[in-house]
Scaffold this active site. Structure first.
Site, PDB file in Angstrom:
ATOM      1  N   HIS A   1       0.832  -1.216   0.000  1.00 57.15           N
ATOM      2  CA  HIS A   1       0.000   0.000   0.000  1.00 57.15           C
ATOM      3  C   HIS A   1       0.863   1.261   0.000  1.00 57.15           C
ATOM      4  CE1 HIS A   1      -3.356  -2.699   1.235  1.00 57.15           C
ATOM      5  NE2 HIS A   1      -2.395  -3.282   1.936  1.00 57.15           N
TER       6      HIS A   1
ATOM      7  N   SER B   1      15.044  20.970 -16.355  1.00 55.05           N
ATOM      8  CA  SER B   1      13.828  21.722 -16.629  1.00 55.05           C
ATOM      9  C   SER B   1      14.209  23.002 -17.357  1.00 55.05           C
ATOM     10  CB  SER B   1      13.120  22.050 -15.315  1.00 55.05           C
ATOM     11  OG  SER B   1      12.286  23.179 -15.474  1.00 55.05           O
TER      12      SER B   1
ATOM     13  N   LYS C   1      16.193  21.468 -11.180  1.00 56.61           N
ATOM     14  CA  LYS C   1      15.572  20.168 -11.461  1.00 56.61           C
ATOM     15  C   LYS C   1      16.479  19.162 -12.141  1.00 56.61           C
ATOM     16  CE  LYS C   1      11.863  18.893 -10.944  1.00 56.61           C
ATOM     17  NZ  LYS C   1      10.606  19.229 -11.611  1.00 56.61           N
TER      18      LYS C   1
ATOM     19  N   GLU D   1      10.248   7.835 -16.684  1.00 58.85           N
ATOM     20  CA  GLU D   1       8.902   8.372 -16.944  1.00 58.85           C
ATOM     21  C   GLU D   1       8.413   8.014 -18.347  1.00 58.85           C
ATOM     22  OE1 GLU D   1       8.214  12.531 -15.391  1.00 58.85           O
ATOM     23  OE2 GLU D   1      10.351  12.276 -14.971  1.00 58.85           O
TER      24      GLU D   1
END
Ligand code: ARG
Length: 466
Positions: free
Chosen positions: A159, A286, A292, A299
């Site tokens: 979980h 970024s 970043k 991804e």
């Protein structure tokens, strides 16, 4: 209306197809990539035609030379693909016939329907072999990353809540197991791809005395015992795309597995977890936020699973309700198949490369794994070993956890009096439960994240993947 020299229309038609029809129906823009396998298939078919007396030896050598020359030109980018010739089969055959008169005999007892089924099977065999070895390389990357961080322990999650401690390697080896099944599925699928449909003709075979076994053997369509594998029903032979569905389904499952691995990597790379560091070369920045560093490889891999699943659904939908036998709908199969093969192969390769350029933040992992709550189940087992029924032990430890929470103390900082205040079964040895190293060595079951067991599994995989 643009005139065309389409071979398949000679005789029957007064005119070529309308330009927009030609444009709508061409497949050369994507099926050109079958050229190598189309030529292989033609070489085998020609050899068989010579064997049964349709071609003379001289004609066969002329066809061979012509096809080899065309292959050379395609490989070096000198071949001119003509969209008005529709597809890869027509382009190559038309060019051959222009150069070699006997080329006009090559299509004897062959249809593009069995030809395209053959080409795709040949192409897919190579593709499967390549993907299987990429999958093994990814497995090796995972094993190597696990082995070089063999001491690292992290919380295991259910979980997405901290559950019980596991070796980092154990977590990675879970993916090695998934990928092993994927490899097995690819090999199963290969056996059904590896069946020769040539000789099925358009749908009803041929009156010519073809030697189908000969062609199959030439092209390596043989089983483990060396027996030629040929399709047994001509109608099925030209319209069966099950083998593509199987490949796309297996690939979709690989993509799903990769998306899960990607998700773990993304979580671990976040500041919140900070379990791993991915080398700069495998991250991106970024355009706006200077600080970043993003895990884009993971991804994109997670994201690309969507199109791979989509390709499977598109293919199934394409086949659903399709009447026998070949229908032009089937031309729509190839882009889905190619996209799946390209996408999954790239994802597997990039994930392997990214993991090879990933390091583990051992201190952060150790801090996370030192959470004594991860050993609450061990504490219950401690009581069970002293004779308490598990259900009661579960309840008692629950009370201990609640007390720790209320008093703002970590579980392992409670005093013996605290423990005994809840249940007298606790004795001084309760502190030994919270020794993480010992706790890991107590996990001895096959498949458990125990110290010896994980070492054994790493060694097993190293050997198996060597
Ligand atoms: N380009 C076609 C395909 O990919 C080849 C078979 C065409 N057959 C036909 N009868 N038009 O399906």
């Amino acid at each position: 209306m643009k005139k065309s020299s389409v071979v398949s229309r000679s005789g029957r038609f007064a005119s070529g197809p309308a330009a927009e029809v030609a444009d709508f129906s061409q497949s050369i823009s994507f099926d050109w990539r079958l050229w190598q396998h189309d030529i292989l298939g033609s070489l085998a078919h020609a050899a068989m035609l010579q064997k049964i007396g349709v071609l003379t030896k001289t004609e066969l050598s002329a066809i061979r030379r012509g096809l080899e020359q065309i292959g050379e030109e395609i490989a070096t980018g000198r071949f001119e693909w003509k969209p008005e010739l529709e597809d890869v089969h027509m382009n190559i055959e038309a060019e051959l016939t222009k150069r070699v008169p006997a080329g006009a005999k090559l299509h004897t007892a062959r249809s593009r329907n069995d030809q395209v089924a053959l080409d795709v099977r040949l192409w897919l065999r190579d593709e499967i072999a390549a993907l299987v070895s990429e999958v093994h390389a990814l497995q090796r990357s995972l094993v190597e990353l696990g082995a070089s961080n063999a001491e690292v322990i992290i919380p295991g999650y259910t979980h997405l809540q901290r559950a019980q401690p596991v070796y980092f390697a154990h977590h990675l080896l879970a993916y090695v197991e998934m990928l092993e099944r994927d490899g097995g599925r690819l090999e199963d699928c290969y056996a059904r791809v590896n069946v020769c449909p040539l000789g099925s003709g358009a749908l009803a075979g041929s009156t010519m005395p073809l030697d189908r076994e000969f062609v199959a053997k030439q092209l390596g369509f043989i089983d483990e015992a060396g027996r030629p594998q040929i399709t047994q029903n001509s109608m099925d032979g030209v319209s069966d795309r099950d083998f593509m569905v199987e490949f796309c389904a297996t690939s979709a499952l690989i993509a799903v597995h990769l998306s899960r691995l990607a998700e773990d990597v993304i979580l671990w790379f976040s500041s919140e977890f900070n379990f791993i560091k991915i080398a700069d070369a495998y991250t991106t920045g970024s355009s706006l936020m200077p600080q970043k560093k993003n895990p884009d490889v993971a991804e994109l891999t997670r994201g690309k699973s969507g199109r791979v699943i989509g390709n499977l659904v598109a293919l199934l939908t394409l086949l659903k309700g399709l009447p026998m036998t070949y229908n032009r709908d089937l031309q729509e199969d190839k882009e889905r198949l190619f996209d799946t093969a390209d996408t999954v192969r790239a994802c597997v390769r990039l994930m392997a490369a990214m993991l090879a350029n990933t390091s583990v933040n051992a201190t952060v992992c150790a801090a996370a794994a030192s959470d004594p709550l991860l050993l609450a189940t061990d504490l219950a087992d401690y009581l069970v070993k002293k004779g308490m029924p598990f259900r009661k032990a579960h309840h008692v430890v629950g009370a201990v956890v609640a007390l720790a929470e209320k008093s703002g103390q970590p579980l392992n900082r409670l005093s013996l009096a605290d423990f005994q205040g809840i249940d007298r079964t606790f004795t001084t040895d309760v502190t030994s439960v919270f020794d993480l190293k010992k706790a890991m060595s107590r996990r001895k079951l096959t498949g458990a994240p125990g110290t010896l067991e994980v070492r054994k599994q790493l060694a097993r995989w190293k050997k198996a993947l060597a």
